[in-house]
Structure formats: structure tokens, C-alpha cells
Design a protein around this motif. Structure first.
Motif, PDB file in Angstrom:
ATOM      1  N   SER A  78       0.841  -1.334  -0.042  1.00  0.00           N
ATOM      2  CA  SER A  78       0.132   0.202  -0.037  1.00  0.00           C
ATOM      3  C   SER A  78       0.882   1.284   0.017  1.00  0.00           C
TER       4      SER A  78
ATOM      5  N   ALA B 203       1.644   2.709  -3.486  1.00  0.00           N
ATOM      6  CA  ALA B 203       0.873   3.460  -4.005  1.00  0.00           C
ATOM      7  C   ALA B 203       0.710   4.819  -3.565  1.00  0.00           C
ATOM      8  N   VAL B 204       0.970   5.048  -2.383  1.00  0.00           N
ATOM      9  CA  VAL B 204       0.770   6.412  -1.606  1.00  0.00           C
ATOM     10  C   VAL B 204       2.141   7.152  -2.425  1.00  0.00           C
TER      11      VAL B 204
ATOM     12  N   HIS C 269      -6.542   5.806   2.925  1.00  0.00           N
ATOM     13  CA  HIS C 269      -6.509   6.213   1.491  1.00  0.00           C
ATOM     14  C   HIS C 269      -6.383   5.326   0.514  1.00  0.00           C
ATOM     15  N   ILE C 270      -5.842   4.021   0.818  1.00  0.00           N
ATOM     16  CA  ILE C 270      -5.479   2.722  -0.039  1.00  0.00           C
ATOM     17  C   ILE C 270      -6.497   1.634   0.302  1.00  0.00           C
TER      18      ILE C 270
ATOM     19  N   GLU D   4      -5.837  -2.098   0.041  1.00  0.00           N
ATOM     20  CA  GLU D   4      -4.637  -2.927  -0.005  1.00  0.00           C
ATOM     21  C   GLU D   4      -4.988  -4.117  -1.026  1.00  0.00           C
TER      22      GLU D   4
ATOM     23  N   LEU E 268      -4.419  -3.157  -5.598  1.00  0.00           N
ATOM     24  CA  LEU E 268      -3.138  -2.752  -5.950  1.00  0.00           C
ATOM     25  C   LEU E 268      -3.066  -2.657  -7.303  1.00  0.00           C
TER      26      LEU E 268
ATOM     27  N   VAL F  75      -7.830   1.118  -6.341  1.00  0.00           N
ATOM     28  CA  VAL F  75      -6.833   1.572  -5.462  1.00  0.00           C
ATOM     29  C   VAL F  75      -6.697   2.753  -4.342  1.00  0.00           C
ATOM     30  N   TYR F  76      -7.202   3.636  -4.765  1.00  0.00           N
ATOM     31  CA  TYR F  76      -7.241   4.926  -4.079  1.00  0.00           C
ATOM     32  C   TYR F  76      -8.675   5.149  -3.663  1.00  0.00           C
TER      33      TYR F  76
ATOM     34  N   SER G 246      -8.605   9.605  -4.163  1.00  0.00           N
ATOM     35  CA  SER G 246      -7.271  10.393  -4.675  1.00  0.00           C
ATOM     36  C   SER G 246      -7.161  11.760  -4.562  1.00  0.00           C
TER      37      SER G 246
END
Length: 271
Positions: free
Chosen positions: A18, A21-22, A111-112, A114, A117, A123-124, A127
């Protein structure tokens, strides 16, 4: 969010957690604000090239992410670090020229997703909200003027700086002239609450008071032109003259004087 989807798809195969992705979204926000990535790690190298893409090996260390950036115009180098602490990512962005630092803490689970992904659409969680946090707390405080699309705040004018300095200078002697548009609130020294003892300050009574000097013309006698009844004949006193009387005021009182009466037994020789 134009551009984020393209960037995510380019690195999607290497995303394994995760926090990856951030970091991708944070990198995209840096690029959007006029910075270009030079590479990963703390040390620069001869292979550094400004790019909008994430460099090779950007997520090799899942505990500490380190990316270097420079403004699109070649000025203001920055180092971005993201440290994994429990379920959060602690971001730290430092301007290596000014040593200015901005920080942001992101709770990853907020925010994610998991389990999504490898699906950009899922995923978000939001966002836009995450992008706003990165911009407001990490990128905007830098005010990187020449290093990106941000603008520096206007500097104070010289006059404003001097006034602010004067207001905080304990040794400054205040000006004797009031500033424009202001009027000093001075009390009348002869009015309340300073009226007591006013005759001492105005002995001649020029401000309308009685003054200190005894005026025979104000001693209770009827006014007579240029004289004082029973004391001075008319014409003896110049008009408007002020002076002490020749004798005690009111010495010719009507009626008998009690002192003229003899005491009882005054003719007794043995008293």
C-alpha cells in the motif's frame, strides 16, 4: 487527475504494498508542481537526469523511500523521504538550498485499498483528498518560487519593515508629531479633574477664574466707577486695575460692634 493514471500503469507491475501506491501519488503531485526527479537515494550521481518518471529501484526499500528532485529550471534541489511507521507513512521534504522542511503523515488504510493494488480505478479510496493533503502540507509550504509552479509570498515593503522594527525597538524615542489622521487626546490642564488649585496656575484670572490676587472690585462692594466706596474716591482707581485693598474687606460693617460693649463690672476696681 490527468497524468496519475498513466504514471500508475507504468509502475504498476512493481507495486507490491500500500505504501508504494501512496508514494506514486506523492511523486505525481511533485511533478505537477514543476519538479523533476533526479533519482533515488541520498547521493547524487553522474547518471542523474531530470525526469517525470519514477527512477529504477525507487521502491526497493519498503521502510524508507528516498527520492531526489530539482526544479524544472535547474534550481532548488529537494530530497523527499517517506518512512514507514506502523500503519502510516511519514513524509519529509527538504529544500537543500534553504534547508526548509515540510512534513506530512498519511494513515495508509484511510486512503488505499490494499487488495486492489493492481486496479487503478479502485486502489485509491479518494485520490483527490490524498492529493490535496500532499499539496497543502508537503508541497505548498515550500513556496518554491524558482523551483516549480508555486509562488513566493510578496515581501513586505521597506516602509512596513521599518515600522514593524520600530514598534519592537525598546530604545526607540517616539516621534513628537502624531501620525496623519490621529489626534492626541490631551485634557485641559485647567479643567476637571485638574481644576483644584487652578488659581495657582492663573493668578490674574485671565481664563475666567477668580485668580489669586484679591480684587477689591469683586469683594462684595457695589461697583462704582473708578473708585471703592468708603475707601477711595471716584477716579482714584484706574479702570480695570487690580491691587490688594488698603484694609480688611468689610471693615465698615453696619450695626454696633460687640467689642464696644463694656464687660460686666468694668467699673469694679477689684476685678
Amino acid at each position: 487527475m490527468a497524468g496519475l493514471e498513466v504514471l500508475y500503469h507504468l509502475v504498476q507491475a512493481g507495486i507490491s504494498c500500500s505504501q508504494d501506491a501512496v508514494v506514486v501519488l506523492t511523486h505525481w503531485e511533485m511533478i505537477k508542481h514543476g519538479l523533476r526527479c533526479l533519482g533515488s537515494g541520498d547521493q547524487s550521481s553522474s547518471d542523474d537526469r531530470k525526469s517525470e518518471l519514477l527512477p529504477a529501484g525507487w521502491n526497493d526499500n519498503k521502510e524508507v523511500y528516498t527520492l531526489r528532485y530539482r526544479g524544472d529550471d535547474g534550481s532548488h534541489a529537494h530530497v523527499l523521504k517517506a518512512i514507514t511507521v506502523d500503519s502510516s507513512l511519514l513524509f519529509n521534504l527538504m529544500n537543500t538550498t534553504t534547508q526548509q522542511v515540510s512534513e506530512l503523515t498519511v494513515v495508509i488504510a484511510d486512503h488505499i485499498n490494499e487488495d486492489q493494488l493492481h486496479s487503478f480505478d479502485r486502489v485509491y479510496k479518494d485520490s483527490q483528498a490524498l492529493s490535496e493533503q500532499v499539496r497543502r502540507h508537503l508541497v505548498s509550504p515550500e513556496e518554491r518560487g524558482g523551483g516549480g509552479g508555486g509562488r513566493r509570498k510578496d515581501k513586505k515593503t521597506k516602509t512596513e519593515q521599518e515600522e514593524q522594527r520600530d514598534d519592537h525597538d525598546p530604545l526607540r524615542i517616539p516621534t513628537r508629531h502624531p501620525r496623519a489622521g490621529t489626534h492626541p487626546h490631551w485634557s485641559d490642564p485647567m479643567g476637571p479633574p485638574f481644576a483644584a488649585g487652578g488659581a495657582d496656575l492663573d493668578p490674574l484670572g485671565m481664563r475666567g477664574g477668580g485668580g489669586m490676587i484679591v480684587d477689591p472690585l469683586r469683594s462684595g462692594y457695589p461697583r462704582a466707577p473708578s473708585g471703592i466706596p468708603d475707601i477711595l474716591p471716584p477716579g482714584a482707581v484706574p479702570p480695570g486695575a487690580r491691587f490688594d485693598p488698603f484694609g480688611p474687606v468689610g471693615r465698615h460693617r453696619p450695626g454696633p460692634d460687640p467689642d464696644h460693649l463694656p464687660p460686666p463690672g468694668y467699673d469694679d476696681m477689684y476685678m
